[in-house]
Design a protein around this motif. Structure first.
Motif, PDB file in Angstrom:
ATOM      1  N   LYS A 152       0.695  -0.770  -0.045  1.00 27.36           N
ATOM      2  CA  LYS A 152      -0.434  -0.286  -0.072  1.00 27.36           C
ATOM      3  C   LYS A 152       0.931   1.221  -0.087  1.00 27.36           C
ATOM      4  O   LYS A 152       1.601   1.358   0.819  1.00 27.36           O
ATOM      5  N   PHE A 153       0.401   2.270  -0.801  1.00 28.10           N
ATOM      6  CA  PHE A 153       1.415   3.890  -1.215  1.00 28.10           C
ATOM      7  C   PHE A 153       1.170   4.207   0.422  1.00 28.10           C
ATOM      8  O   PHE A 153       0.131   4.790   1.060  1.00 28.10           O
ATOM      9  N   ASP A 154       2.326   4.826   0.614  1.00 32.06           N
ATOM     10  CA  ASP A 154       2.541   5.711   1.812  1.00 32.06           C
ATOM     11  C   ASP A 154       2.882   6.821   1.399  1.00 32.06           C
ATOM     12  O   ASP A 154       4.382   6.959   1.257  1.00 32.06           O
ATOM     13  N   PRO A 155       2.378   7.912   1.801  1.00 37.19           N
ATOM     14  CA  PRO A 155       2.960   8.963   1.182  1.00 37.19           C
ATOM     15  C   PRO A 155       4.313   9.524   2.134  1.00 37.19           C
ATOM     16  O   PRO A 155       5.049  10.779   1.692  1.00 37.19           O
ATOM     17  N   THR A 156       4.206   8.748   3.429  1.00 37.34           N
ATOM     18  CA  THR A 156       5.819   9.407   3.911  1.00 37.34           C
ATOM     19  C   THR A 156       6.939   8.522   3.754  1.00 37.34           C
ATOM     20  O   THR A 156       8.170   8.868   4.497  1.00 37.34           O
ATOM     21  N   ASP A 157       6.682   7.062   3.308  1.00 40.36           N
ATOM     22  CA  ASP A 157       7.824   6.766   2.517  1.00 40.36           C
ATOM     23  C   ASP A 157       8.796   7.215   1.341  1.00 40.36           C
ATOM     24  O   ASP A 157       8.112   7.070  -0.017  1.00 40.36           O
ATOM     25  N   ALA A 158      10.288   7.738   1.285  1.00 42.23           N
ATOM     26  CA  ALA A 158      10.711   9.014   0.506  1.00 42.23           C
ATOM     27  C   ALA A 158      10.878   7.915  -0.906  1.00 42.23           C
ATOM     28  O   ALA A 158      10.836   7.961  -1.845  1.00 42.23           O
ATOM     29  N   THR A 159      11.331   6.588  -0.429  1.00 42.31           N
ATOM     30  CA  THR A 159      11.556   5.384  -1.512  1.00 42.31           C
ATOM     31  C   THR A 159       9.895   5.214  -2.480  1.00 42.31           C
ATOM     32  O   THR A 159      10.559   6.118  -3.537  1.00 42.31           O
ATOM     33  N   MET A 160       9.276   5.007  -2.126  1.00 42.53           N
ATOM     34  CA  MET A 160       7.799   5.183  -2.299  1.00 42.53           C
ATOM     35  C   MET A 160       7.392   6.077  -2.882  1.00 42.53           C
ATOM     36  O   MET A 160       6.792   6.687  -5.068  1.00 42.53           O
ATOM     37  N   THR A 161       8.173   7.404  -2.512  1.00 38.58           N
ATOM     38  CA  THR A 161       7.672   9.363  -3.418  1.00 38.58           C
ATOM     39  C   THR A 161       8.081   9.058  -4.160  1.00 38.58           C
ATOM     40  O   THR A 161       8.109   9.691  -5.443  1.00 38.58           O
ATOM     41  N   GLY A 162       9.174   8.693  -4.154  1.00 36.45           N
ATOM     42  CA  GLY A 162      10.716   9.122  -5.468  1.00 36.45           C
ATOM     43  C   GLY A 162       9.535   8.297  -6.315  1.00 36.45           C
ATOM     44  O   GLY A 162       9.425   9.301  -7.711  1.00 36.45           O
ATOM     45  N   TRP A 163       9.429   7.035  -6.499  1.00 36.39           N
ATOM     46  CA  TRP A 163       9.208   6.065  -7.715  1.00 36.39           C
ATOM     47  C   TRP A 163       7.508   6.541  -8.005  1.00 36.39           C
ATOM     48  O   TRP A 163       7.344   7.077  -9.452  1.00 36.39           O
ATOM     49  N   ALA A 164       7.018   7.614  -6.884  1.00 37.41           N
ATOM     50  CA  ALA A 164       5.625   8.203  -7.894  1.00 37.41           C
ATOM     51  C   ALA A 164       6.014   8.634  -8.590  1.00 37.41           C
ATOM     52  O   ALA A 164       4.926   9.433  -9.387  1.00 37.41           O
TER      53      ALA A 164
END
Length: 468
Positions: A152-164
């Motif tokens: 699940k997408f976590d907007p506080t996770d820098a890796t996920m937001t980077g890929w987003a």
């Protein structure tokens, strides 16, 4: 490729303050009225901040110079406020001579672009709709394929937001060039962070879609330094060779495969993410002979998208990746440029816009704290831009073109005397240099800064369709 500024598993390519496996990083400039971010502006600030950050980041090739703006500014306003130029799809369409193709009905209709990114973005469709409406374009439906267990997408996770951020850039740039092409976004659940990590999931996903007949062109804005693969230091390249099955499958099914060349110039981050290699390095999949490597240029445009100067090498907040592969020998299609690449596979093959100073406006809302408009660059921008070009050429030809290398180098060989090839030589600038490694210089003809150069789409698309 694309990157993020916060410390992450490891960086790679160029102008999206997101994440990339070792190509480069860019600082953030938050627009007036944006919810948060730094107030730094200009290339010097970007370079200074990125140098001070830990380098572990995902293997994305991109940078973000502006984030959270309330609306896209004009090029002149960007230059005044941020010290960089910023461009819209309207300007790109003029610069790359796309409008005559659109008037003839060559819009990518009936063709499918596959984009592969870890984690993806939960707002990818909404953001594309906003982007399209802003610039007077018809939007398109993005089919999202989740490969494996995608968290699940976590907007506080820098890796996920980077890929987003990378995902948003990829989708919006592909759509900007081929507005009627269908887009399939493949989201995987493991981030590529140098070496083998994350790549099996990406290759499995690609092969699955290819086998099901989905996709005419695949664009990849990620890459891992060859030196970081297991066995490399012993001359054992089997860990890379074992990952090539998707590309071999693509060749059999005549699917064109692209990869961003990266944003570290002739060098790349070290395996621990600190510093740079002291010898020229290359990345995979960009350096794979079955993949068309897309490098970066810097556009110099006025408000209408007309050039105020010829294109130069992307070398501002990052630099277009390129050089000789340590894994692959020179493929036969590069025999015409053997004096440049020697006995090794040379990259890139061709280049498009990637500079942060001249970056692309994109819209994102995956992070509620920084929803709005941003300016992004890096070879993560160039790759999806070129995927749109391939989709147009596929439509023009009425079939998949598959591996375009032979046609590309054949056209380049003719370009000095045949203006109808659509190949535009880039002769100005060098890519970046780190740790005493000299970057490659743009010269007449092929070079490992921009490949064969860039393109005039109105001429290149029909020439590629006929030649292939």
């Amino acid at each position: 490729m694309h990157r993020v500024l916060p410390a992450q598993p490891r960086k790679r390519a160029a102008a999206l303050a997101i994440g990339a496996t070792a190509l480069a990083t860019c600082a953030l400039v938050t627009a007036p009225g944006a919810p948060s971010g730094s107030g730094a502006a200009g290339a010097a600030a970007v370079r200074a901040e990125s140098a001070a950050l830990p380098q572990p980041v995902p293997a994305i090739a991109g940078h973000q110079a502006v984030r959270g703006a309330r609306g896209p500014l004009t090029t002149a306003q960007c230059e005044a406020q941020y010290g960089i130029a910023c461009y819209t799809p309207t300007q790109y369409r003029q610069a790359y001579d796309l409008n005559p193709l659109y008037r003839r009905g060559i819009t990518g209709k009936g063709r499918t672009i596959v984009i592969v990114d870890s984690f993806g973005s939960p707002t990818v469709q909404h953001d594309l709709d906003v982007y399209s409406k802003q610039f007077g374009m018809k939007s398109t439906h993005v089919d999202v394929v989740k490969w494996g267990k995608v968290p699940k997408f976590d907007p506080t996770d820098a890796t996920m937001t980077g890929w987003a951020g990378e995902t948003s850039l990829d989708v919006q740039m592909a759509h900007a060039v081929a507005p009627d092409a269908h887009i399939v976004l493949v989201e995987t659940g493991v981030a590529e962070t140098e070496g083998v990590t994350g790549l099996p999931e990406m290759m499995d996903a690609e092969k699955s879609l290819i086998d099901r007949g989905i996709g005419d062109v695949i664009t990849q804005s990620f890459g891992a330094t060859e030196n970081t693969f297991p066995g490399f230091d012993k001359g054992d390249f089997s860990s890379i060779q074992k990952l090539r099955y998707a590309f071999k499958d693509a060749k059999r099914h005549k699917v064109t495969v692209l990869a961003s060349s990266g944003d570290g110039g002739a060098t790349d981050s070290t395996a621990d993410g600190v510093g740079y290699y002291t010898m020229p390095v290359n990345s995979w999949p960009s350096g794979d002979p079955l993949v068309t490597s897309i490098g970066g240029t810097q556009l110099h445009l006025d408000a209408n998208g007309d050039r105020t100067a010829p294109d130069s090498v992307y070398n501002d907040n990052g630099a277009g990746g390129g050089g000789q592969s340590h894994v692959f020998a020179r493929p036969s299609y590069q025999n015409t440029v053997r004096r440049v690449v020697g006995s090794r596979r040379g990259t890139p093959d061709v280049s498009m816009s990637a500079a942060v100073n001249g970056g692309a406006w994109t819209y994102t809302s995956y992070d509620p704290k920084e929803t709005g408009w941003g300016v992004s660059g890096g070879t993560s921008e160039a790759g999806p831009l070129f995927s749109g070009i391939v989709a147009l050429a596929d439509q023009q030809a009425g079939r998949r073109l598959g591996d375009i290398h032979r046609a590309l180098y054949s056209l380049a060989a003719q370009s000095p005397w045949n203006p109808f090839t659509g190949i535009v030589d880039v002769k100005d600038g060098t890519d970046n240099s780190y740790a005493g490694v000299t970057g490659y210089q743009a010269v007449p003809g092929y070079d490992m800064a921009t490949g064969v150069g860039t393109i005039d789409a109105n001429r290149f698309v029909p020439a590629l369709a006929r030649r292939h």
